[in-house]
Design a protein around this motif. Structure first.
Motif, short mmCIF file in Angstrom:
data_model
loop_
_atom_site.label_atom_id
_atom_site.label_comp_id
_atom_site.label_asym_id
_atom_site.label_seq_id
_atom_site.Cartn_x
_atom_site.Cartn_y
_atom_site.Cartn_z
N PHE A 135 70.52 56.01 -18.37
CA PHE A 135 71.28 56.44 -17.19
C PHE A 135 71.56 57.94 -17.22
CE2 PHE A 135 72.24 51.90 -16.88
CZ PHE A 135 72.09 51.71 -15.51
N ASN A 136 71.84 58.48 -18.40
CA ASN A 136 72.07 59.92 -18.50
C ASN A 136 70.88 60.71 -17.96
OD1 ASN A 136 74.68 60.37 -19.52
ND2 ASN A 136 74.04 59.79 -21.59
N LYS A 137 69.68 60.28 -18.34
CA LYS A 137 68.47 60.98 -17.89
C LYS A 137 68.33 60.94 -16.38
CE LYS A 137 65.75 60.19 -22.11
NZ LYS A 137 64.58 59.49 -22.69
N VAL A 138 68.56 59.77 -15.79
CA VAL A 138 68.42 59.64 -14.34
C VAL A 138 69.53 60.38 -13.61
CG1 VAL A 138 68.42 58.01 -12.42
CG2 VAL A 138 67.13 57.48 -14.49
N PHE A 139 70.77 60.21 -14.06
CA PHE A 139 71.90 60.89 -13.41
C PHE A 139 71.73 62.41 -13.49
CE2 PHE A 139 74.98 57.13 -14.38
CZ PHE A 139 74.43 56.42 -13.31
N ASP A 140 71.33 62.92 -14.66
CA ASP A 140 71.13 64.36 -14.82
C ASP A 140 70.03 64.87 -13.91
OD1 ASP A 140 73.11 64.54 -16.74
OD2 ASP A 140 71.74 64.51 -18.45
N SER A 141 68.94 64.12 -13.85
CA SER A 141 67.80 64.53 -13.02
C SER A 141 68.19 64.61 -11.54
CB SER A 141 66.65 63.54 -13.21
OG SER A 141 65.57 63.85 -12.34
N ILE A 142 68.91 63.60 -11.07
CA ILE A 142 69.32 63.59 -9.66
C ILE A 142 70.27 64.75 -9.37
CG2 ILE A 142 70.60 62.31 -7.89
CD1 ILE A 142 69.66 59.72 -9.27
N HIS A 143 71.24 64.93 -10.26
CA HIS A 143 72.25 65.97 -10.02
C HIS A 143 71.64 67.37 -10.07
CE1 HIS A 143 76.29 67.32 -9.43
NE2 HIS A 143 76.31 68.01 -10.55
N GLU A 144 70.65 67.55 -10.91
CA GLU A 144 69.97 68.84 -11.00
C GLU A 144 69.15 69.10 -9.73
OE1 GLU A 144 66.57 71.08 -13.72
OE2 GLU A 144 67.67 69.38 -14.57
N LYS A 145 68.52 68.06 -9.22
CA LYS A 145 67.67 68.19 -8.03
C LYS A 145 68.48 68.24 -6.74
CE LYS A 145 63.43 66.21 -6.09
NZ LYS A 145 62.42 65.11 -6.24
N TYR A 146 69.56 67.42 -6.69
CA TYR A 146 70.40 67.35 -5.49
C TYR A 146 71.87 67.55 -5.88
CZ TYR A 146 66.19 64.82 -3.93
OH TYR A 146 64.90 64.44 -3.65
N PRO A 147 72.27 68.73 -6.25
CA PRO A 147 73.64 68.96 -6.75
C PRO A 147 74.74 68.62 -5.74
CG PRO A 147 72.53 71.04 -6.29
CD PRO A 147 71.49 69.98 -6.22
N GLU A 148 74.43 68.60 -4.44
CA GLU A 148 75.45 68.32 -3.43
C GLU A 148 75.50 66.84 -3.05
OE1 GLU A 148 77.49 70.71 -2.61
OE2 GLU A 148 76.33 72.00 -3.96
N LYS A 149 74.58 66.04 -3.56
CA LYS A 149 74.53 64.64 -3.16
C LYS A 149 75.36 63.74 -4.07
CE LYS A 149 70.15 64.46 -0.67
NZ LYS A 149 68.98 63.59 -0.37
N HIS A 150 75.81 62.64 -3.50
CA HIS A 150 76.55 61.63 -4.25
C HIS A 150 75.59 60.51 -4.67
CE1 HIS A 150 80.68 60.17 -5.21
NE2 HIS A 150 80.06 59.01 -5.28
N ILE A 151 75.82 59.94 -5.83
CA ILE A 151 75.00 58.85 -6.33
C ILE A 151 75.71 57.52 -6.09
CG2 ILE A 151 74.04 57.76 -8.41
CD1 ILE A 151 73.65 60.60 -9.55
#
Length: 284
Positions: free
Chosen positions: A70-86
């Motif tokens: 989960f860390n890998k996926v959460f980090d990847s999303i946040h790096e790519k879309y810093p303004e988006k909510h998961i």
């Protein structure tokens, strides 16, 4: 993809790479152990589960996603879309550690909202893709509104499947040898439903699966008062064309406007074996 929200789900949801790309869904791998080898679910053909069982007489073991996954996926999303909510729509916490792992990985991340769908396999597929379709149509929806909608979808979703025979259930210790022999002789197939997040054997069906499948569609639609807008039909390796046609024809006869076939992966294969068939729908 929604402009403000990214959906996350596990590979056990049976969401294909094509569907994930279509809706912008991010997938966290679950894991399958075959002997001393642990592999990420979705990275190998499901046929290998059957080959492993045929060779060793043992079923592979499935396990949930780790905090690191989960860390890998959460980090990847946040790096790519810093303004988006998961929005993480989780595989049933009653069957795996994934939800607990995600909670660990989400600590200190205020941009993550999580929901235990209490569904598995194609049931989770139906929940996740239904929510994803809604998010595409409602680009300005808030996370709270999306969560409330997802909760309603989870409560309405119904899923069941029937194994072609009891061999894999016996190998997994889920039925006794006496039940296995009796079931094979009498051609008995248990219906397995997802109830409150758990896989529970409910009714028994007798006969060949080509006869059981259409009756299951009729009965399940009526018993659960399924909405006729859409039905998902589950198939596995070895599910015959005769079973598929009979089930599809029954779904059409029931008045379902949209019918989607979804191939199941490791979860139902390990429970129901080759040839399993199932139904997912939304209650009114």
């Amino acid at each position: 993809m929604n402009k403000n929200i990214v959906i996350v789900a596990e590979s056990g949801s049976d969401i294909t790479p094509e569907v994930a790309e279509k809706y912008g869904i991010e997938i966290v791998p679950m894991h399958v152990s075959m002997g001393d080898k642990v592999r990420a679910d979705g990275t190998f053909p499901v046929d290998e589960i059957c080959e492993y069982y045929d060779t060793t007489g043992k079923l592979p073991k499935t396990s949930g996603s780790s905090p690191e996954d989960f860390n890998k996926v959460f980090d990847s999303i946040h790096e790519k879309y810093p303004e988006k909510h998961i929005l993480y729509l989780a595989y049933s916490s009653s069957t795996t550690v994934s939800y607990a792992s995600a909670n660990i990985a989400a600590e200190g991340r205020d941009y993550i909202t999580m929901l235990d769908t209490k569904h598995v396999s194609v049931g989770q597929y139906a929940v996740v893709t239904t929510v994803a379709e809604m998010l595409e149509k409602n680009q300005d929806i808030t996370v709270d509104e999306a969560l409330a909608y997802a909760e309603k979808v989870c409560k309405k979703t119904r899923m069941c499947f029937v194994p072609n025979d009891l061999e894999y259930l016996k190998a997994g210790g889920r039925v006794s040898n006496v039940v296995f022999i009796s079931g094979r002789l009498l051609k008995i197939h248990p219906r397995i439903e997802i109830l409150d997040g758990k896989l529970i054997a409910t009714k028994k069906h007798r006969g060949n699966l080509s006869k059981i499948a259409p009756q299951l569609v009729y009965d399940y639609a009526e018993e659960n008062k399924l909405n006729r807008d859409k039905l998902w039909l589950i198939w596995a390796i070895g599910t015959t064309d005769a079973v598929k046609k009979a089930a599809y024809d029954a779904a059409v006869d029931c008045g379902f406007k949209e019918i989607e076939w979804v191939k199941t992966g490791c979860v139902i294969t390990c429970h129901g074996g080759p040839g399993a068939f199932g139904v997912v729908g939304m209650a009114e």
